[in-house]
Scaffold this active site. Structure first.
Site, PDB file in Angstrom:
ATOM      1  N   SER A 237       0.889  -1.157   0.000  1.00  0.00           N
ATOM      2  CA  SER A 237       0.000   0.000   0.000  1.00  0.00           C
ATOM      3  C   SER A 237       0.921   1.199   0.000  1.00  0.00           C
ATOM      4  CB  SER A 237      -0.909   0.003   1.215  1.00  0.00           C
ATOM      5  OG  SER A 237      -0.133   0.251   2.352  1.00  0.00           O
ATOM      6  N   LYS A 238       0.328   2.392   0.084  1.00  0.00           N
ATOM      7  CA  LYS A 238       1.177   3.572  -0.047  1.00  0.00           C
ATOM      8  C   LYS A 238       2.158   3.694   1.111  1.00  0.00           C
ATOM      9  CE  LYS A 238      -2.260   4.946  -2.795  1.00  0.00           C
ATOM     10  NZ  LYS A 238      -3.512   4.334  -2.552  1.00  0.00           N
ATOM     11  N   SER A 239       1.788   3.126   2.251  1.00  0.00           N
ATOM     12  CA  SER A 239       2.642   3.315   3.412  1.00  0.00           C
ATOM     13  C   SER A 239       3.816   2.337   3.431  1.00  0.00           C
ATOM     14  CB  SER A 239       1.813   3.147   4.674  1.00  0.00           C
ATOM     15  OG  SER A 239       1.146   1.916   4.601  1.00  0.00           O
TER      16      SER A 239
END
Ligand code: GLU
Length: 267
Positions: A237-239
């Site tokens: 995911s983006k994190s």
């Protein structure tokens, strides 16, 4: 006409998960003879940078993904989002929230603490220099719009359960706005008919449909795609750190090979 978009936030370099999102929207539009738009979602000046915006454009061009018309840059249109927020406030659908991060620890859904503050209490706090976040009074909003549904492309009709997201923040304390508000404004303003994006944003969709109903905007079809897994099976995911497209490029990987990898992962 089918209109899709890719709407990255320039908080870092694009990685393979972004490439999948971009490709999903691009293919959906191109196959239908429609339009594919690029939007830079950079309202969060605390995390976004012009360097990453420029890199997004460069990386997409390298992948061979082209878009129609000008790139929409959210930071250049803040007054339009502010007007949306002001409208909801004027309709009595927002309330100021003074809760700190510590106050909210352990709550997945906002417990409604500040909803019961009187106007006088709120004014006194603001006069004392406290800056509030602005939350949607979700119960009131749900009573105004009634029951809501939207279409998830591969799954069919979905219903919106407002109590699941609660009184979300639409005006953040630090930047004054929120992703939810701006994305809804822009999808409508740009005539987006199909929102193609990763599964990590699926939970936000009912909030967006609620806002569309409040503003009387059309509801696009949603098509959330699965997130790409890394070798150990965790979602990128983006994190989480995923290989940046430019590192792959610098390591000599060809754009065509990356697109072929994504194609494989999708099936
Ligand atoms: N800007 C959002 C992000 O990068 C995506 C917005 C969307 O596709 O709705 O997470």
């Amino acid at each position: 006409m089918v209109v899709t978009r890719f709407a990255p936030s320039p908080t870092g370099y694009l990685h393979i998960g972004h490439a999948l999102s971009a490709l999903a929207g691009w293919r959906r539009a191109r196959r239908a003879g429609g339009r594919f738009l690029l939007r830079i979602e950079d309202i969060d000046h605390t995390r976004c940078s012009a360097r990453f915006s420029a890199a997004i454009i460069e990386d997409l061009a390298w992948l061979g993904i082209d878009w129609d018309g000008d790139v929409l840059v959210q930071s250049a249109r803040l007054p339009a989002y502010q007007a949306r927020l002001d409208e909801l406030r004027a309709r009595g659908l927002l309330y100021p929230c003074f809760c700190t991060r510590a106050d909210l620890a352990g709550h997945e859904i906002y417990p409604g603490t500040c909803c019961s503050l009187t106007r006088g209490e709120c004014e006194a706090r603001m006069a004392a220099g406290q800056i509030p976040a602005w939350r949607l009074d979700c119960g009131k909003a749900a009573r105004e719009v009634g029951s809501l549904r939207y279409v998830e492309e591969r799954e069919g009709l979905m219903s919106v359960a407002a109590e699941r997201f609660g009184d979300v923040v639409l005006g953040r304390r630090d930047i004054g706005l929120s992703y939810h508000l701006c994305v809804v404004h822009d999808d409508a303003d740009q005539g987006v008919t199909h929102v193609t994006r990763g599964d990590d944003l699926r939970a936000s969709t009912p909030i967006h449909v609620m806002l569309q109903a409040l503003f009387g905007l059309p509801v696009p079809v949603y098509a959330h795609h699965p997130l790409i897994n890394d070798e150990s099976g965790r979602k990128f995911s983006k994190s989480q750190a995923a290989p940046a497209l430019r590192s792959l490029r610098q390591a000599g990987r060809a754009a065509a090979a990356i697109l072929a990898d994504i194609e494989r992962m999708e099936c």
